[in-house]
Design a protein around this motif. Structure first.
Motif, PDB file in Angstrom:
ATOM      1  N   ARG A  21      15.305 -28.035   6.026  1.00 57.23           N
ATOM      2  CA  ARG A  21      14.754 -26.598   6.293  1.00 57.23           C
ATOM      3  C   ARG A  21      13.360 -26.571   5.743  1.00 57.23           C
ATOM      4  NH1 ARG A  21      20.567 -23.960   4.916  1.00 57.23           N
ATOM      5  NH2 ARG A  21      21.405 -23.955   7.247  1.00 57.23           N
ATOM      6  N   LEU A  22      13.225 -26.933   4.479  1.00 56.52           N
ATOM      7  CA  LEU A  22      11.920 -26.774   4.042  1.00 56.52           C
ATOM      8  C   LEU A  22      10.824 -27.717   4.440  1.00 56.52           C
ATOM      9  CD1 LEU A  22      10.183 -25.368   1.615  1.00 56.52           C
ATOM     10  CD2 LEU A  22      10.970 -27.466   0.462  1.00 56.52           C
ATOM     11  N   ALA A  23      11.111 -28.975   4.866  1.00 54.30           N
ATOM     12  CA  ALA A  23      10.235 -29.688   5.437  1.00 54.30           C
ATOM     13  C   ALA A  23       9.970 -29.370   6.695  1.00 54.30           C
ATOM     14  CB  ALA A  23      10.921 -31.194   5.230  1.00 54.30           C
ATOM     15  N   SER A  24      10.711 -28.843   7.501  1.00 56.31           N
ATOM     16  CA  SER A  24      10.701 -28.366   8.895  1.00 56.31           C
ATOM     17  C   SER A  24       9.617 -27.358   8.784  1.00 56.31           C
ATOM     18  CB  SER A  24      11.688 -27.930   9.442  1.00 56.31           C
ATOM     19  OG  SER A  24      12.765 -29.048   9.501  1.00 56.31           O
ATOM     20  N   GLY A  25       9.884 -26.094   8.032  1.00 57.50           N
ATOM     21  CA  GLY A  25       8.921 -24.965   7.780  1.00 57.50           C
ATOM     22  C   GLY A  25       7.439 -25.645   7.375  1.00 57.50           C
ATOM     23  N   LEU A  26       7.247 -26.469   6.271  1.00 59.69           N
ATOM     24  CA  LEU A  26       6.285 -26.757   6.068  1.00 59.69           C
ATOM     25  C   LEU A  26       5.302 -27.604   6.842  1.00 59.69           C
ATOM     26  CD1 LEU A  26       7.010 -27.692   2.156  1.00 59.69           C
ATOM     27  CD2 LEU A  26       5.413 -25.927   3.010  1.00 59.69           C
ATOM     28  N   LYS A  28       4.800 -27.115   9.931  1.00 63.41           N
ATOM     29  CA  LYS A  28       4.062 -26.265  10.877  1.00 63.41           C
ATOM     30  C   LYS A  28       2.531 -26.191  10.329  1.00 63.41           C
ATOM     31  CE  LYS A  28       7.950 -23.318  11.881  1.00 63.41           C
ATOM     32  NZ  LYS A  28       8.650 -22.238  11.797  1.00 63.41           N
ATOM     33  N   ASN A  29       2.380 -26.387   9.002  1.00 66.13           N
ATOM     34  CA  ASN A  29       0.585 -26.220   8.715  1.00 66.13           C
ATOM     35  C   ASN A  29       0.287 -27.504   7.831  1.00 66.13           C
ATOM     36  OD1 ASN A  29       0.243 -23.235   9.648  1.00 66.13           O
ATOM     37  ND2 ASN A  29       1.819 -22.817   8.148  1.00 66.13           N
ATOM     38  N   HIS A  30       1.236 -28.266   7.654  1.00 57.27           N
ATOM     39  CA  HIS A  30       1.044 -29.606   6.662  1.00 57.27           C
ATOM     40  C   HIS A  30       1.503 -30.748   7.144  1.00 57.27           C
ATOM     41  CE1 HIS A  30      -0.188 -26.663   3.575  1.00 57.27           C
ATOM     42  NE2 HIS A  30       1.007 -26.025   4.061  1.00 57.27           N
ATOM     43  N   SER A  31       1.090 -32.000   6.778  1.00 56.59           N
ATOM     44  CA  SER A  31       1.723 -33.182   7.085  1.00 56.59           C
ATOM     45  C   SER A  31       2.800 -33.407   6.070  1.00 56.59           C
ATOM     46  CB  SER A  31       0.454 -34.308   7.201  1.00 56.59           C
ATOM     47  OG  SER A  31      -0.725 -34.212   7.904  1.00 56.59           O
ATOM     48  N   VAL A  32       3.920 -33.562   6.718  1.00 58.85           N
ATOM     49  CA  VAL A  32       5.176 -33.876   5.725  1.00 58.85           C
ATOM     50  C   VAL A  32       6.022 -34.951   6.232  1.00 58.85           C
ATOM     51  CG1 VAL A  32       7.475 -32.662   5.393  1.00 58.85           C
ATOM     52  CG2 VAL A  32       5.257 -30.993   5.795  1.00 58.85           C
ATOM     53  N   TYR A  33       6.498 -35.939   5.166  1.00 60.72           N
ATOM     54  CA  TYR A  33       7.151 -37.078   5.415  1.00 60.72           C
ATOM     55  C   TYR A  33       8.519 -36.784   4.246  1.00 60.72           C
ATOM     56  CZ  TYR A  33       2.515 -38.152   7.205  1.00 60.72           C
ATOM     57  OH  TYR A  33       1.382 -38.111   7.766  1.00 60.72           O
ATOM     58  N   VAL A  34       9.304 -37.473   4.649  1.00 67.49           N
ATOM     59  CA  VAL A  34      10.678 -37.683   3.863  1.00 67.49           C
ATOM     60  C   VAL A  34      10.997 -39.008   3.427  1.00 67.49           C
ATOM     61  CG1 VAL A  34      12.998 -36.908   3.815  1.00 67.49           C
ATOM     62  CG2 VAL A  34      11.626 -35.252   4.798  1.00 67.49           C
ATOM     63  N   TYR A  35      10.880 -39.254   2.066  1.00 66.73           N
ATOM     64  CA  TYR A  35      11.500 -40.676   1.962  1.00 66.73           C
ATOM     65  C   TYR A  35      12.890 -40.857   1.613  1.00 66.73           C
ATOM     66  CZ  TYR A  35      10.952 -45.596  -0.067  1.00 66.73           C
ATOM     67  OH  TYR A  35      11.151 -46.979  -0.336  1.00 66.73           O
ATOM     68  N   ASN A  36      13.718 -41.423   2.255  1.00 63.04           N
ATOM     69  CA  ASN A  36      15.073 -41.417   2.067  1.00 63.04           C
ATOM     70  C   ASN A  36      15.303 -42.580   1.309  1.00 63.04           C
ATOM     71  OD1 ASN A  36      17.872 -41.763   1.829  1.00 63.04           O
ATOM     72  ND2 ASN A  36      18.134 -42.241   4.306  1.00 63.04           N
ATOM     73  N   CYS A  37      15.594 -42.343  -0.003  1.00 60.61           N
ATOM     74  CA  CYS A  37      15.677 -43.641  -1.040  1.00 60.61           C
ATOM     75  C   CYS A  37      16.883 -44.581  -0.886  1.00 60.61           C
ATOM     76  CB  CYS A  37      15.826 -43.133  -2.476  1.00 60.61           C
ATOM     77  SG  CYS A  37      14.437 -42.366  -2.977  1.00 60.61           S
ATOM     78  N   ASN A  38      17.968 -43.975  -0.074  1.00 65.67           N
ATOM     79  CA  ASN A  38      18.961 -44.849   0.396  1.00 65.67           C
ATOM     80  C   ASN A  38      19.820 -45.414  -0.992  1.00 65.67           C
ATOM     81  OD1 ASN A  38      20.137 -44.466   3.079  1.00 65.67           O
ATOM     82  ND2 ASN A  38      18.233 -45.628   3.644  1.00 65.67           N
ATOM     83  N   PHE A  39      19.926 -44.806  -1.832  1.00 68.68           N
ATOM     84  CA  PHE A  39      20.288 -45.431  -3.286  1.00 68.68           C
ATOM     85  C   PHE A  39      21.898 -45.845  -3.156  1.00 68.68           C
ATOM     86  CE2 PHE A  39      17.004 -42.998  -5.625  1.00 68.68           C
ATOM     87  CZ  PHE A  39      16.382 -44.145  -6.188  1.00 68.68           C
ATOM     88  N   PHE A  40      22.475 -45.346  -2.301  1.00 70.05           N
ATOM     89  CA  PHE A  40      23.997 -45.602  -2.017  1.00 70.05           C
ATOM     90  C   PHE A  40      24.298 -46.526  -0.879  1.00 70.05           C
ATOM     91  CE2 PHE A  40      23.511 -41.549  -4.455  1.00 70.05           C
ATOM     92  CZ  PHE A  40      24.054 -42.251  -5.773  1.00 70.05           C
ATOM     93  N   PRO A  41      25.138 -47.467  -0.999  1.00 68.84           N
ATOM     94  CA  PRO A  41      25.572 -48.088   0.408  1.00 68.84           C
ATOM     95  C   PRO A  41      26.259 -47.220   1.366  1.00 68.84           C
ATOM     96  CG  PRO A  41      26.937 -48.900  -1.516  1.00 68.84           C
ATOM     97  CD  PRO A  41      25.918 -47.957  -1.989  1.00 68.84           C
ATOM     98  N   ILE A  42      25.692 -46.598   2.149  1.00 68.19           N
ATOM     99  CA  ILE A  42      26.406 -45.530   2.949  1.00 68.19           C
ATOM    100  C   ILE A  42      26.162 -45.867   4.437  1.00 68.19           C
ATOM    101  CG2 ILE A  42      26.585 -43.857   1.291  1.00 68.19           C
ATOM    102  CD1 ILE A  42      24.091 -42.414   2.557  1.00 68.19           C
TER     103      ILE A  42
END
Length: 400
Positions: A21-26, A28-42
């Protein structure tokens, strides 16, 4: 701004939902990326698909290669440990990959969520100048008090980051005991959009064949015992032995624990409905009369299910964990009942009493429903996004 969110994993959870929700909202006016660390074997990375196209999700070990790489790295690490050398190729590769992403995207600021991600970011960027803002979802109180990490590790995080967001007064009080005085602490409630009215072809009540005059209690949560599933069922059974009023209980969530719980009561509870995981919990919440969360999870902070109950104007019955008492208040009024924990678990008798109070007093339920709508105002997503934006900008301004 070019903002990079980091998170330990993208399995279903409150922190993950909030980052979407936060990334989607921001975005709109900024360049936003999400880094999924994938710490667990899922294998459960279903939340990746819930990010809009305006947010790029970057995973360490993309799903297509993760299994093969994990196996290869595990073999190498086992071999090096046998010859007396503990080499953590996986950690080194993750750090190299993360630094590469930062430079490639020319990131201005990192906002980290969940303790493992925070620790990783600080270790990787300990000597870098890029601002790091941590959002504490109740992790630190839990990690420190349960001694899941030594104090030097948390102190290292607090000494490096440029600010910390807490979700409630309970959060703020807990974190202030552990952080240095110079660290800016900002309380920002998690935000949720006001739910839109949706005309479903078949309502939840109709699907479960619940009579219109029946009172429906409901719960949405992760499928772990500490959320209080068993205690809620026990309280509901007490209620059903006490009243003639038709009542039903809808339980939204899934896990092996819940499947076993369902099997254990299958023969005696036609009015208890285990509906499993739902990608659209609003479908079920809409048909609740009262939302319940008898959690005794030590890391509880600002549970999303409570916010969602309030967004639909549903009174809440919940324990006094984390920021829950603050959540359901509006001025001096409370949109429900706060239940104490006894011997580390939700008190079943108190839960039953609160449920009976709503069964026996429809006007009380309506009064608490109106307060719930007012209590939800503080969780407005637009206010949340604006507050984060300002806090990020303050951190950047201090760097220049």
């Amino acid at each position: 701004m070019k903002i990079l969110f980091t998170i330990s994993h993208l399995m279903t959870g409150g922190a993950q939902t909030f980052v979407i929700r936060l990334a989607s909202g921001l975005a709109k006016n900024h360049s936003v990326y999400v880094y999924n660390c994938n710490f667990f074997p899922i294998t459960d990375n279903s939340l990746v698909d819930r990010f809009p196209d305006t947010v790029e999700v970057i995973s360490f070990f993309p799903p297509s290669s993760r299994t093969l790489l994990n196996r290869a790295l595990s073999k190498v690490e086992r071999w090096t440990s046998k010859i007396g050398r503990k080499i953590k190729f996986r950690e080194d590769l993750r750090k190299l990959h993360f630094n590469y992403i930062l430079k490639k995207l020319n990131i201005d600021l990192v906002n980290s969520h969940l303790y493992h991600a925070d620790n990783f970011v600080v270790e990787t960027l300990e000597k870098a100048s890029i601002p790091i803002i941590v959002t504490d979802h109740g992790d630190y109180k839990y990690v420190i008090e349960q001694q899941l990490s030594d104090r030097s590790s948390t102190e290292k995080i607090f000494n490096r980051i440029n600010g910390i967001v807490v979700l409630s007064e309970d959060n703020a009080t807990a974190i202030s005991r552990y952080v240095a005085n110079h660290l800016p602490i900002k309380k920002i409630y998690n935000g949720v959009a006001q739910p839109q009215t949706v005309q479903y072809p078949v309502s939840g009540r109709e699907k479960l064949k619940i009579p219109k005059d029946a009172l429906v209690f409901g719960m949405v949560a992760r499928g772990i015992p500490e959320k209080g599933w068993l205690e809620l069922i026990q309280a509901f059974e007490q209620v059903m032995h006490t009243t003639q009023q038709a009542a039903h209980l809808i339980l939204v969530g899934d896990s092996e624990y819940l499947q076993n719980l369902k099997a254990s009561i299958a023969s005696k509870a036609a009015t208890v409905h285990f509906v499993g995981y739902s990608s659209d919990p609003n479908y079920w919440i809409e048909c609740f009369d009262v939302g319940v969360l008898p959690t005794y999870f030590d890391g509880e902070s600002l549970p999303y299910s409570i916010i969602e109950y309030l967004s639909f104007g549903k009174p809440a019955i919940a324990t006094d964990m984390g920021g829950i008492p603050e959540m359901i208040k509006h001025n001096d009024q409370t949109a429900g009942f706060i239940i104490n924990c006894q011997a580390g678990k939700a008190d079943v008798s108190s839960l039953a009493d609160a449920m009976l109070a709503y069964i026996n007093n429809p006007s009380l339920r309506e009064e608490h429903s109106q307060i719930a709508k007012q209590a939800f105002d503080k969780f407005n997503i637009e206010n949340c996004i604006k507050s984060y934006e300002l806090f990020f900008q303050e951190a950047l301004n201090k760097q220049h």
